[in-house]
Design a protein around this motif. Structure first.
Motif, PDB file in Angstrom:
ATOM      1  N   ASP A   1       0.827  -1.204   0.000  1.00 24.20           N
ATOM      2  CA  ASP A   1       0.000   0.000   0.000  1.00 24.20           C
ATOM      3  C   ASP A   1       0.866   1.262   0.000  1.00 24.20           C
ATOM      4  OD1 ASP A   1      -2.624   1.242   0.084  1.00 24.20           O
ATOM      5  OD2 ASP A   1      -2.185   1.770   2.178  1.00 24.20           O
ATOM      6  N   ASP A   2       1.982   1.231   0.743  1.00 26.31           N
ATOM      7  CA  ASP A   2       2.916   2.360   0.768  1.00 26.31           C
ATOM      8  C   ASP A   2       3.510   2.589  -0.617  1.00 26.31           C
ATOM      9  OD1 ASP A   2       2.578   2.605   3.570  1.00 26.31           O
ATOM     10  OD2 ASP A   2       4.233   1.206   3.948  1.00 26.31           O
ATOM     11  N   ILE A   3       3.888   1.491  -1.270  1.00 31.45           N
ATOM     12  CA  ILE A   3       4.465   1.597  -2.622  1.00 31.45           C
ATOM     13  C   ILE A   3       3.419   2.142  -3.577  1.00 31.45           C
ATOM     14  CG2 ILE A   3       5.496   0.328  -4.552  1.00 31.45           C
ATOM     15  CD1 ILE A   3       6.578  -1.689  -2.439  1.00 31.45           C
ATOM     16  N   GLY A   4       2.197   1.627  -3.478  1.00 32.69           N
ATOM     17  CA  GLY A   4       1.114   2.099  -4.348  1.00 32.69           C
ATOM     18  C   GLY A   4       0.839   3.580  -4.177  1.00 32.69           C
ATOM     19  N   LYS A   5       0.815   4.038  -2.936  1.00 40.44           N
ATOM     20  CA  LYS A   5       0.578   5.463  -2.673  1.00 40.44           C
ATOM     21  C   LYS A   5       1.740   6.307  -3.196  1.00 40.44           C
ATOM     22  CE  LYS A   5      -2.452   4.901   1.302  1.00 40.44           C
ATOM     23  NZ  LYS A   5      -2.582   5.020   2.755  1.00 40.44           N
ATOM     24  N   ALA A   6       2.966   5.804  -3.049  1.00 43.49           N
ATOM     25  CA  ALA A   6       4.130   6.537  -3.552  1.00 43.49           C
ATOM     26  C   ALA A   6       4.068   6.646  -5.072  1.00 43.49           C
ATOM     27  CB  ALA A   6       5.426   5.843  -3.120  1.00 43.49           C
ATOM     28  N   ILE A   7       3.648   5.589  -5.731  1.00 42.35           N
ATOM     29  CA  ILE A   7       3.494   5.602  -7.194  1.00 42.35           C
ATOM     30  C   ILE A   7       2.453   6.640  -7.591  1.00 42.35           C
ATOM     31  CG2 ILE A   7       2.672   4.273  -9.195  1.00 42.35           C
ATOM     32  CD1 ILE A   7       3.813   1.747  -7.715  1.00 42.35           C
TER      33      ILE A   7
END
Length: 188
Positions: A119-125
């Motif tokens: 989820d952190d990676i998705g939000k960063a993307i």
């Protein structure tokens, strides 16, 4: 870098792009810490398939002790089938003592400092307009994007690995399984 610092850095980047509050930054850090706490006492090393290619190679490189240590770490673990897709002889050559530097560089390219959930990676993307850079323990950068709703991690040569199983939390971090081996730049 500690799990909270990395999570906080990611969260701050997300907040800068989306103008979120301090509470949302704290929530992201707390979510990562809670996920690790739920994992119990099993470390990343203990949770890996002990007969799998990644663990076998990590042990040959001496990284098994690191992955059993306090961390926290985020590890992109290629499925065993991913190693079979490498050029013939690659895995065998990594097993030789003279190739330990190359093996270590490749494996540390799969490790991020801190606990970084999918989820952190998705939000960063999303906050970085579709492309987020992830700093690895090996000192290089991976690029995260989304394709068909899945998180894709790209290496220095443009090779892509899809996260096939995310957020396997452990006492010292998190594991994301991928369908490909990521290859670091050969430049030092």
């Amino acid at each position: 870098m500690t799990r909270s610092k990395l999570t906080l850095v990611l969260a701050m980047g997300l907040c800068a792009a989306s103008a979120c509050s301090k509470n949302e930054t704290s929530d992201t850090a707390a979510k990562g810490a809670a996920a690790v706490k739920e994992a119990g006492n099993t470390t990343i090393a203990a949770g890996l398939n002990q007969k799998g290619e990644f663990y076998t190679l990590a042990k040959a490189a001496g990284l098994d002790a690191t992955l059993a240590g306090p961390g926290p770490y985020t590890v992109f673990v290629p499925e065993d089938a991913a190693f079979a897709k490498l050029p013939a002889g690659t895995v065998d050559s990594w097993s030789k003592p003279e190739a330990r530097t190359d093996l270590t560089r490749t494996l540390t390219y799969h490790i991020l400092p801190g606990t970084v959930l999918a989820d952190d990676i998705g939000k960063a993307i999303d906050s970085a307009n579709g492309k987020a850079e992830l700093a690895t323990m090996g000192g290089q950068v991976l690029t995260a994007t989304k394709e068909d709703g899945k998180i894709v991690i790209s290496d220095a040569a443009g090779g892509k690995a899809v996260i096939t199983k995310a957020d396997e939390t452990r006492a010292n971090g998190v594991v994301h399984e991928t369908n490909a081996v990521l290859m670091p730049s050969t430049a030092t």
